[in-house]
Write an enzyme that holds these catalytic residues in place. Sequence first.
Site, mmCIF file in Angstrom:
data_model
loop_
_atom_site.group_PDB
_atom_site.id
_atom_site.type_symbol
_atom_site.label_atom_id
_atom_site.label_comp_id
_atom_site.label_asym_id
_atom_site.label_seq_id
_atom_site.Cartn_x
_atom_site.Cartn_y
_atom_site.Cartn_z
ATOM 1 N NE ARG A 230 -3.864 0.298 1.938
ATOM 2 C CZ ARG A 230 -4.845 0.427 1.036
ATOM 3 N NH1 ARG A 230 -5.172 -0.585 0.250
ATOM 4 N NH2 ARG A 230 -5.491 1.567 0.920
ATOM 5 C CG HIS A 231 4.702 3.365 0.526
ATOM 6 N ND1 HIS A 231 5.624 3.922 -0.342
ATOM 7 C CD2 HIS A 231 4.671 4.173 1.628
ATOM 8 C CE1 HIS A 231 6.135 5.008 0.211
ATOM 9 N NE2 HIS A 231 5.585 5.197 1.403
ATOM 10 C CG ASP A 232 3.320 5.883 -4.586
ATOM 11 O OD1 ASP A 232 3.812 5.945 -3.442
ATOM 12 O OD2 ASP A 232 2.983 6.901 -5.236
ATOM 13 C CB THR B 224 11.508 10.556 3.025
ATOM 14 O OG1 THR B 224 10.157 10.257 3.404
ATOM 15 C CG2 THR B 224 11.528 11.929 2.352
ATOM 16 C CG HIS C 39 -17.892 51.431 -23.109
ATOM 17 N ND1 HIS C 39 -17.746 51.248 -21.753
ATOM 18 C CD2 HIS C 39 -17.221 52.566 -23.417
ATOM 19 C CE1 HIS C 39 -17.037 52.247 -21.249
ATOM 20 N NE2 HIS C 39 -16.695 53.050 -22.241
ATOM 21 C CD GLN D 274 6.949 13.196 4.642
ATOM 22 O OE1 GLN D 274 5.868 12.987 4.100
ATOM 23 N NE2 GLN D 274 7.353 12.545 5.722
ATOM 24 C CB SER E 261 -24.844 24.316 -37.120
ATOM 25 O OG SER E 261 -26.119 23.929 -36.633
ATOM 26 N NE ARG F 126 -11.830 21.891 -29.450
ATOM 27 C CZ ARG F 126 -11.603 21.477 -30.699
ATOM 28 N NH1 ARG F 126 -10.364 21.460 -31.163
ATOM 29 N NH2 ARG F 126 -12.598 21.110 -31.469
ATOM 30 C CB SER G 158 -1.243 12.995 -2.041
ATOM 31 O OG SER G 158 -0.848 12.036 -3.001
ATOM 32 N NE ARG H 134 -1.337 10.408 -6.075
ATOM 33 C CZ ARG H 134 -0.391 9.490 -6.278
ATOM 34 N NH1 ARG H 134 -0.142 9.067 -7.505
ATOM 35 N NH2 ARG H 134 0.300 8.997 -5.269
#
Length: 493
Positions: free
Chosen positions: A92-94, A118, A166, A248, A296, A310, A341, A345
């Site tokens: 359980r730790h990447d 670490t 304007h 950390q 259209s 877009r 975290s 991501r």
Amino acid sequence: MASFAELAANEPFTADKNVYEHPLVQRYASKEMSYVWSPVKKFRTWRLMWIALATAEQELGLDVTTEQIEEMKAQIDNIDWEYAEQKEAEFRHDVMGHVHAFGKVCPKAMPIIHLGATSCYVGDNTDIVQIRDALLLVRRKLVKLLAVMAAFADKHKELATLGFTHYQPAQLTTVGKRCTLWMQDLVLDVAALERCIEDLPMRGVKGTTGTQATFLQLFDGDHGKVKALNKRVCELMGFEKWIPVSGQTYTRKLDYQVLAVLSGVSQSAYKMCGDIRLLANLKEIEEPFAKTQIGSSAMAYKRNPMRSERTCSLARYVMGLPAMAAQTHSAQWFERTLDDSAIRRIILPEAFLATDVIVTLLHNIADGMHVWPQVIRARVMSELPFMATENILMACVQAGGDRQELHELIRVHSMAAGMVVKGEGKANDLLERIKADPAFKAVHDRIDSLIDPQLFIGRCPEQVDEFIAECVTPILTQHKDLLAVANADDVNV
């Protein structure tokens, strides 16, 4: 025959199409930017960080052999993804999952991989590497965009067009001068981007809570070697700067500052494309429109400004992300909490992926923008009679007329012409009224010369030349190597 309800309930399963596809990756972003935020880039950089750490530790006297370092170098691209995932699920730790995956193919180096480090040593430093590489890609594309826009501005620097304040008719400007307004924003963005790249620090080698205690122990209390280790690792990774102190993690304020720069690019893009959308409605300027493009599904005649829309859509998203980074930074308790975290991501890659698409779209739009001079001139001439009245007034006064009397006559004629335009939907007949009024006989034979649009554009051509020479050309000259790099863009624009 199945009922509609049965059809709706019996959904088919297609293995490769039954999972969410991220539109930024599947539809829009370039392969280059997608790679920067890919698992390969991320975990390969983790391995580079481990190699850099081992190299620096060896140079400073720790028991790390050349054979171990060479083994890691030889296996850097040999990633057993399935094994790494199995180990991550087990631990359980990447990070530990990938430590073991690297150690599996580097059995001699396994004892010294991640020595003294670490998780944030690989995680945070890799984030910074990805941010740096992504910033460099955005800069390259912005420089190439400015080159295209400079050519457009120069080409149209004398083409008179109606200016708006304007969104109401104002004095004349030129198509090229208006383009420099868009470019000026982008020039400011390039400057901000340059500062961000120049000032971006690595986290470096800081230890579990930023105290470097583990490394101090490894080097038997030698503070000088611990400092040298941090400096050397950063140098090996191509960084001249590192954060002076950390918990950390590196301070999440850096994320905010980076996203603020991308927000600035997005603001510029939204402004430019907003103007283009308005001009498209006026039929003066249009973005590129493919020969077989459909505007259209119902109205076959339409030429919707889809690229600009877009761009605005994605820009609106990027402009909202700095607020999330700000909240994340403010909520970091003491030396760190893990609530940063998951959101990082998402927002870091997406901010760059979207910005990449935005700048690519701007380049595509600017490189193929259609200008319709006759439509532009028609609109200019519909409003110019009102603007030209002061020139007509001054010419008549110079010929011996009474300024106050002539001013009143022009006011009356202008109001009447305005009623014709607004009330009857006819063309502006102000000049015909003036030509028919004996009070203006002194200028009847030269009224047409008094309303030449070029008389009303001021220093627009000169301003375009000066802006390009003083603000754009230095950027293009400084980064001429970037202009020679071909974009590997496959964006669906």
